[in-house]
Design a protein around this motif. Sequence first.
Motif, PDB file in Angstrom:
ATOM      1  N   SER A 168     -20.430 -26.797 -87.563  1.00  0.00           N
ATOM      2  CA  SER A 168     -19.195 -27.470 -87.133  1.00  0.00           C
ATOM      3  C   SER A 168     -18.200 -27.490 -88.298  1.00  0.00           C
ATOM      4  O   SER A 168     -18.587 -27.416 -89.473  1.00  0.00           O
ATOM      5  CB  SER A 168     -19.491 -28.895 -86.667  1.00  0.00           C
ATOM      6  OG  SER A 168     -19.754 -29.697 -87.775  1.00  0.00           O
ATOM      7  N   TYR A 169     -16.927 -27.578 -87.944  1.00  0.00           N
ATOM      8  CA  TYR A 169     -15.901 -27.480 -88.982  1.00  0.00           C
ATOM      9  C   TYR A 169     -14.662 -28.242 -88.550  1.00  0.00           C
ATOM     10  O   TYR A 169     -14.205 -28.090 -87.413  1.00  0.00           O
ATOM     11  CB  TYR A 169     -15.555 -25.992 -89.202  1.00  0.00           C
ATOM     12  CG  TYR A 169     -14.481 -25.768 -90.238  1.00  0.00           C
ATOM     13  CD1 TYR A 169     -14.725 -26.039 -91.577  1.00  0.00           C
ATOM     14  CD2 TYR A 169     -13.230 -25.278 -89.865  1.00  0.00           C
ATOM     15  CE1 TYR A 169     -13.740 -25.842 -92.526  1.00  0.00           C
ATOM     16  CE2 TYR A 169     -12.236 -25.076 -90.822  1.00  0.00           C
ATOM     17  CZ  TYR A 169     -12.504 -25.363 -92.147  1.00  0.00           C
ATOM     18  OH  TYR A 169     -11.529 -25.168 -93.084  1.00  0.00           O
ATOM     19  N   GLU A 170     -14.118 -29.040 -89.447  1.00  0.00           N
ATOM     20  CA  GLU A 170     -12.977 -29.884 -89.080  1.00  0.00           C
ATOM     21  C   GLU A 170     -11.649 -29.419 -89.667  1.00  0.00           C
ATOM     22  O   GLU A 170     -10.591 -29.844 -89.230  1.00  0.00           O
ATOM     23  CB  GLU A 170     -13.212 -31.328 -89.566  1.00  0.00           C
ATOM     24  CG  GLU A 170     -14.455 -32.019 -88.993  1.00  0.00           C
ATOM     25  CD  GLU A 170     -14.365 -32.250 -87.489  1.00  0.00           C
ATOM     26  OE1 GLU A 170     -13.233 -32.365 -86.993  1.00  0.00           O
ATOM     27  OE2 GLU A 170     -15.424 -32.285 -86.821  1.00  0.00           O
ATOM     28  N   GLY A 171     -11.685 -28.530 -90.656  1.00  0.00           N
ATOM     29  CA  GLY A 171     -10.442 -28.238 -91.395  1.00  0.00           C
ATOM     30  C   GLY A 171      -9.580 -27.149 -90.788  1.00  0.00           C
ATOM     31  O   GLY A 171      -9.687 -26.822 -89.614  1.00  0.00           O
ATOM     32  N   GLU A 172      -8.704 -26.608 -91.633  1.00  0.00           N
ATOM     33  CA  GLU A 172      -7.782 -25.549 -91.215  1.00  0.00           C
ATOM     34  C   GLU A 172      -8.502 -24.196 -91.201  1.00  0.00           C
ATOM     35  O   GLU A 172      -9.559 -24.033 -91.796  1.00  0.00           O
ATOM     36  CB  GLU A 172      -6.589 -25.480 -92.187  1.00  0.00           C
ATOM     37  CG  GLU A 172      -5.656 -26.685 -92.113  1.00  0.00           C
ATOM     38  CD  GLU A 172      -5.035 -26.873 -90.723  1.00  0.00           C
ATOM     39  OE1 GLU A 172      -4.522 -25.903 -90.161  1.00  0.00           O
ATOM     40  OE2 GLU A 172      -5.088 -28.015 -90.202  1.00  0.00           O
ATOM     41  N   ALA A 226     -17.052 -17.612 -95.297  1.00  0.00           N
ATOM     42  CA  ALA A 226     -17.262 -18.004 -93.907  1.00  0.00           C
ATOM     43  C   ALA A 226     -15.945 -17.907 -93.158  1.00  0.00           C
ATOM     44  O   ALA A 226     -14.884 -18.186 -93.714  1.00  0.00           O
ATOM     45  CB  ALA A 226     -17.772 -19.437 -93.872  1.00  0.00           C
ATOM     46  N   LEU A 227     -16.019 -17.486 -91.886  1.00  0.00           N
ATOM     47  CA  LEU A 227     -14.821 -17.533 -91.048  1.00  0.00           C
ATOM     48  C   LEU A 227     -14.681 -18.974 -90.569  1.00  0.00           C
ATOM     49  O   LEU A 227     -15.542 -19.499 -89.864  1.00  0.00           O
ATOM     50  CB  LEU A 227     -14.967 -16.591 -89.855  1.00  0.00           C
ATOM     51  CG  LEU A 227     -13.779 -16.620 -88.909  1.00  0.00           C
ATOM     52  CD1 LEU A 227     -12.768 -15.547 -89.298  1.00  0.00           C
ATOM     53  CD2 LEU A 227     -14.199 -16.396 -87.469  1.00  0.00           C
ATOM     54  N   ARG A 228     -13.611 -19.629 -91.029  1.00  0.00           N
ATOM     55  CA  ARG A 228     -13.394 -21.034 -90.665  1.00  0.00           C
ATOM     56  C   ARG A 228     -12.328 -21.072 -89.587  1.00  0.00           C
ATOM     57  O   ARG A 228     -11.200 -20.631 -89.826  1.00  0.00           O
ATOM     58  CB  ARG A 228     -12.965 -21.834 -91.892  1.00  0.00           C
ATOM     59  CG  ARG A 228     -13.970 -21.767 -93.028  1.00  0.00           C
ATOM     60  CD  ARG A 228     -13.469 -22.361 -94.337  1.00  0.00           C
ATOM     61  NE  ARG A 228     -12.259 -21.742 -94.850  1.00  0.00           N
ATOM     62  CZ  ARG A 228     -12.205 -20.576 -95.494  1.00  0.00           C
ATOM     63  NH1 ARG A 228     -13.304 -19.892 -95.706  1.00  0.00           N
ATOM     64  NH2 ARG A 228     -11.048 -20.087 -95.930  1.00  0.00           N
ATOM     65  N   PHE A 229     -12.675 -21.564 -88.427  1.00  0.00           N
ATOM     66  CA  PHE A 229     -11.784 -21.475 -87.281  1.00  0.00           C
ATOM     67  C   PHE A 229     -11.526 -22.879 -86.764  1.00  0.00           C
ATOM     68  O   PHE A 229     -12.420 -23.530 -86.203  1.00  0.00           O
ATOM     69  CB  PHE A 229     -12.452 -20.613 -86.201  1.00  0.00           C
ATOM     70  CG  PHE A 229     -11.510 -20.060 -85.170  1.00  0.00           C
ATOM     71  CD1 PHE A 229     -10.567 -20.856 -84.531  1.00  0.00           C
ATOM     72  CD2 PHE A 229     -11.580 -18.722 -84.816  1.00  0.00           C
ATOM     73  CE1 PHE A 229      -9.707 -20.332 -83.584  1.00  0.00           C
ATOM     74  CE2 PHE A 229     -10.729 -18.184 -83.858  1.00  0.00           C
ATOM     75  CZ  PHE A 229      -9.790 -18.995 -83.241  1.00  0.00           C
TER      76      PHE A 229
END
Length: 467
Positions: free
Chosen positions: A305-309, A325-328
């Motif tokens: 899970s990811y919360e940022g931009e 990592a691809l942060r989406f």
Amino acid sequence: RVKELPKGFVWGAATAAFQVEGATSIEGKGKTMWDDYLIEQGRFLPDPACDFYHRYEEDVKLAKESGLDALRISIAWSRIFPDGTGEPNPLGVDYYHRVFAACHENSIEPYVTLHHFDSPKAIFDKGDWLNRENIEAFVYYAEYCFKEFSEVENWFTINELFALAMGQYITGIFPPCHHFDVTSAIQAQHNELLAHAKAVNRFKELGIPGKIGLIHSLHPVYPLTDSEEDKHAAKLTDAFRNRFLLDGSFLGYYSEDTMEAINEILSLNDAELEILPGDLDILARAAIQNDYFGLNYYQNDFVKSYEGESGNTFNGTGEKGTSSALRFKGMGQIVKKPGIPTTDWDWNIFPQGMYDILKDVSDSYPNCPTIYVTENGLGYKDVLKTDGTVCDDERIDFIDQHVAAILQARADGVDVEGYFVWSLQDQFSWANGYNKRYGLVYIDFDTQKRYLKKSAFWFKKLSDTRS
Ligand code: BGP
């Protein structure tokens, strides 16, 4: 591991026009979306690639020697219609007739893709798949090919709608190089599905003899941990990366579950998807008319899970560990999992994913017809020894493990009837150039000399087990 192949199992290799042909500006060919971009970028050029345009006879013979009975080839749209539409270019048409004849002379069945990442520049300049007029131009081109190339029995409309949209509008590694333009990414895929569906519907209306389908690159998605947050991120990622296209292709609509996830991603990115009245009827008509499905599998995704931009760094050089990592935003982040081996380009090596995705598609989509694995392979920095040999044991091991997974899925009831290794020969890689080699055949790009790698002999040996 794999000791023998089932009787009748299609044993092939894949290629794509722009990656092998070279000859990008001769004999009437129009530019693609790549030509000017690659010159501006200045990293590597698509000419002469492996000069398939002039050396197809030799390559088709090498395919035969490697035990192949099928070859995925794509037609360059801009070789047939230099401006995307209008009058056909006779030299381009003649070239593909000669290529298909060479295949048939060597008892190799061509499986022909109409669009493999190479929109004509004229189409691209008008908005590529985002402009609905271009859908009609594609159908015009497709219909022309169906009628002209009557020697072709196996067609694919479009290759990897997701990879194209991601490269163009999310990661920015394909022209026009937008980053996290979520509206364009989702809209382009919907419009490509429409283009595919319209071409299939036309193929069937015209009663063209032969078979037709499309190709998706699928990544099975696994939550990194058992936490509810990671599971939710995995569900969103799966909807965005796999389900949206599978639903559109084989249900003929986007299921409630899929749209719930897609809408969550869209709203957190201020993005939207436009579905016009009538679109879903077109998809629904095609969804039951595909003759087969081409599944490309290279790797899986582990998701956290990811919360940022949003953001990411791409490894286009083969220096292991240089991608991030691809942060989406609104979806999750795609991460590496300790203990899972990766290639020099940071792609997971995960044969279990091949089994899981085949099983999943076959269980979830009853309309999905016979599956061919239309791409799978290992990008590697192969070394040509002075004695002319290339000992690519890593590639043999990779293919062996993945074919074993396919045969296991088959034993467990999945209708999978063939395997196309990516690729026949070393070739141009869109965002990596020439040091990322995939071929059964080694190309010395300075001399254009060809050498069968150890994997080609291994491929031939397995091929012979079918008779
Ligand atoms: C697929 C494409 C191919 C090919 C392959 C390997 O997505 O259909 O055209 O390039 O991936 O990818 P890459 O060249 O980026 O390693």
